[in-house]
Write a protein that holds these residues in place. Structure first.
Motif, short mmCIF file in Angstrom:
data_model
loop_
_atom_site.label_atom_id
_atom_site.label_comp_id
_atom_site.label_asym_id
_atom_site.label_seq_id
_atom_site.Cartn_x
_atom_site.Cartn_y
_atom_site.Cartn_z
N ALA A 1 0.81 -1.07 -0.10
CA ALA A 1 -0.02 0.10 -0.01
C ALA A 1 0.78 1.12 -0.08
O ALA A 1 0.52 2.35 -0.79
N VAL A 2 1.94 1.28 0.73
CA VAL A 2 2.93 2.39 0.76
C VAL A 2 3.40 2.76 -0.51
O VAL A 2 3.31 3.60 -0.90
N VAL A 3 3.78 1.71 -1.18
CA VAL A 3 4.45 1.60 -2.44
C VAL A 3 3.26 2.27 -3.65
O VAL A 3 3.70 3.12 -4.40
N ILE A 4 2.20 1.56 -3.51
CA ILE A 4 1.09 2.06 -4.57
C ILE A 4 0.78 3.43 -4.34
O ILE A 4 0.70 4.46 -5.17
N LEU A 5 0.70 4.00 -3.01
CA LEU A 5 0.38 5.28 -2.52
C LEU A 5 1.54 6.30 -3.35
O LEU A 5 1.21 7.55 -3.82
N ARG A 6 2.68 5.94 -2.95
CA ARG A 6 3.90 6.84 -3.44
C ARG A 6 3.89 6.91 -4.76
O ARG A 6 4.03 7.88 -5.33
N TYR A 7 4.14 5.79 -5.40
CA TYR A 7 4.36 5.70 -6.98
C TYR A 7 3.04 5.82 -7.91
O TYR A 7 3.20 6.50 -8.96
N GLY A 8 1.62 5.47 -7.42
CA GLY A 8 0.79 5.53 -8.01
C GLY A 8 -0.08 6.62 -8.01
O GLY A 8 -0.71 7.19 -8.78
N PHE A 9 -0.08 7.29 -6.73
CA PHE A 9 -0.77 8.45 -6.49
C PHE A 9 0.03 9.71 -5.84
O PHE A 9 -0.48 10.59 -5.52
N SER A 10 1.26 9.73 -6.10
CA SER A 10 2.22 10.53 -5.48
C SER A 10 2.07 11.18 -4.14
O SER A 10 2.13 12.18 -3.79
N GLY A 11 1.61 10.22 -3.32
CA GLY A 11 1.37 10.52 -1.85
C GLY A 11 2.04 9.48 -1.09
O GLY A 11 2.93 8.54 -1.31
N GLY A 12 1.57 9.56 0.19
CA GLY A 12 2.12 8.52 1.17
C GLY A 12 1.43 8.79 2.56
O GLY A 12 0.88 9.56 2.77
N SER A 13 1.93 7.96 3.35
CA SER A 13 1.48 7.82 4.87
C SER A 13 2.73 7.35 5.78
O SER A 13 3.01 6.40 5.68
N LEU A 14 3.03 8.39 6.49
CA LEU A 14 4.15 8.07 7.56
C LEU A 14 3.57 7.11 8.48
O LEU A 14 4.40 6.14 8.96
N ALA A 15 2.17 7.13 8.87
CA ALA A 15 1.87 6.28 9.81
C ALA A 15 1.98 4.84 9.31
O ALA A 15 2.22 3.77 9.77
N LEU A 16 1.53 4.66 7.90
CA LEU A 16 1.60 3.31 7.47
C LEU A 16 3.01 2.61 7.35
O LEU A 16 3.33 1.55 7.62
#
Length: 191
Positions: free
Chosen positions: A35-50
């Motif tokens: 999920a972290v990888v998908i958020l970062r590279y798919g949606f240019s976002g991320g979550s430090l909590a994840l």
């Protein structure tokens, strides 16, 4: 010797249950990391909590998996001589190794980490970032807990080794007993 082995079996069940639970932690860690990888590279976002959750799950799987690794004999061992030994030889190695190396190491880790963990609990240590998961004091608590669970599994291993060493080997059957039990042999002997 039976109560000692019953206690060892109980400790084995504890380690096995923890190992199964940690298997689920590993699956959760893979899903969260994906999920972290998908958020970062798919949606240019991320979550430090994840990201923190992945680190916490990894720490839990590693620290609490030590006892399970010992119980399933999946730990690192110099196996040059051990694999060629019989059950009594292996029992001696396990007993001496547990008493001389494992239990003192667990005591050292427990004593060495106690102040470290207590200081973290005193301030309820959290992450440096506002959007981190927090609860670092809980993660640090796994260090002494790992030492305790590893020591308990070491005691179970020691109990099994002592039980193996305490077994009295029965003498081989006498050749006469075999002759007397066989009617054909008794006829040949002239009985």
């Amino acid at each position: 010797m039976s109560p000692l082995l019953a206690c060892a079996r109980g400790l084995d069940r504890l380690a096995t249950g923890a190992g199964r639970l940690l298997g689920w932690f590993t699956l959760a860690m893979v899903v969260l990391q994906s999920a972290v990888v998908i958020l970062r590279y798919g949606f240019s976002g991320g979550s430090l909590a994840l990201q923190d959750a992945v680190v916490y799950l990894h720490g839990a799987a590693f620290m609490l998996g030590l006892a399970y690794a010992l119980q399933t004999d999946a730990h690192v061992r110099v196996d040059v001589f051990y694999r060629r030994m019989g059950p009594r030889g292996k029992a001696w190695v396990n007993a001496v190794g547990t008493l001389v190396f494992l239990l003192p190491l667990c005591a050292f880790i427990l004593a060495g980490s106690w102040h470290f963990v207590a200081s973290s609990w005193a301030v309820r240590e959290t992450g440096a970032s506002a959007d981190s998961l927090g609860g670092i004091f809980l993660l640090k608590s796994l260090i002494p807990l790992a030492a305790v669970t590893l020591a308990l599994q070491g005691l179970a291993q020691l109990a099994r080794a002592v039980a193996t060493l305490a077994q009295v080997e029965s003498p081989p059957p006498k050749p006469q007993a075999v002759r007397e039990s066989s009617p054909r042999v008794a006829e040949e002997v002239g009985a």
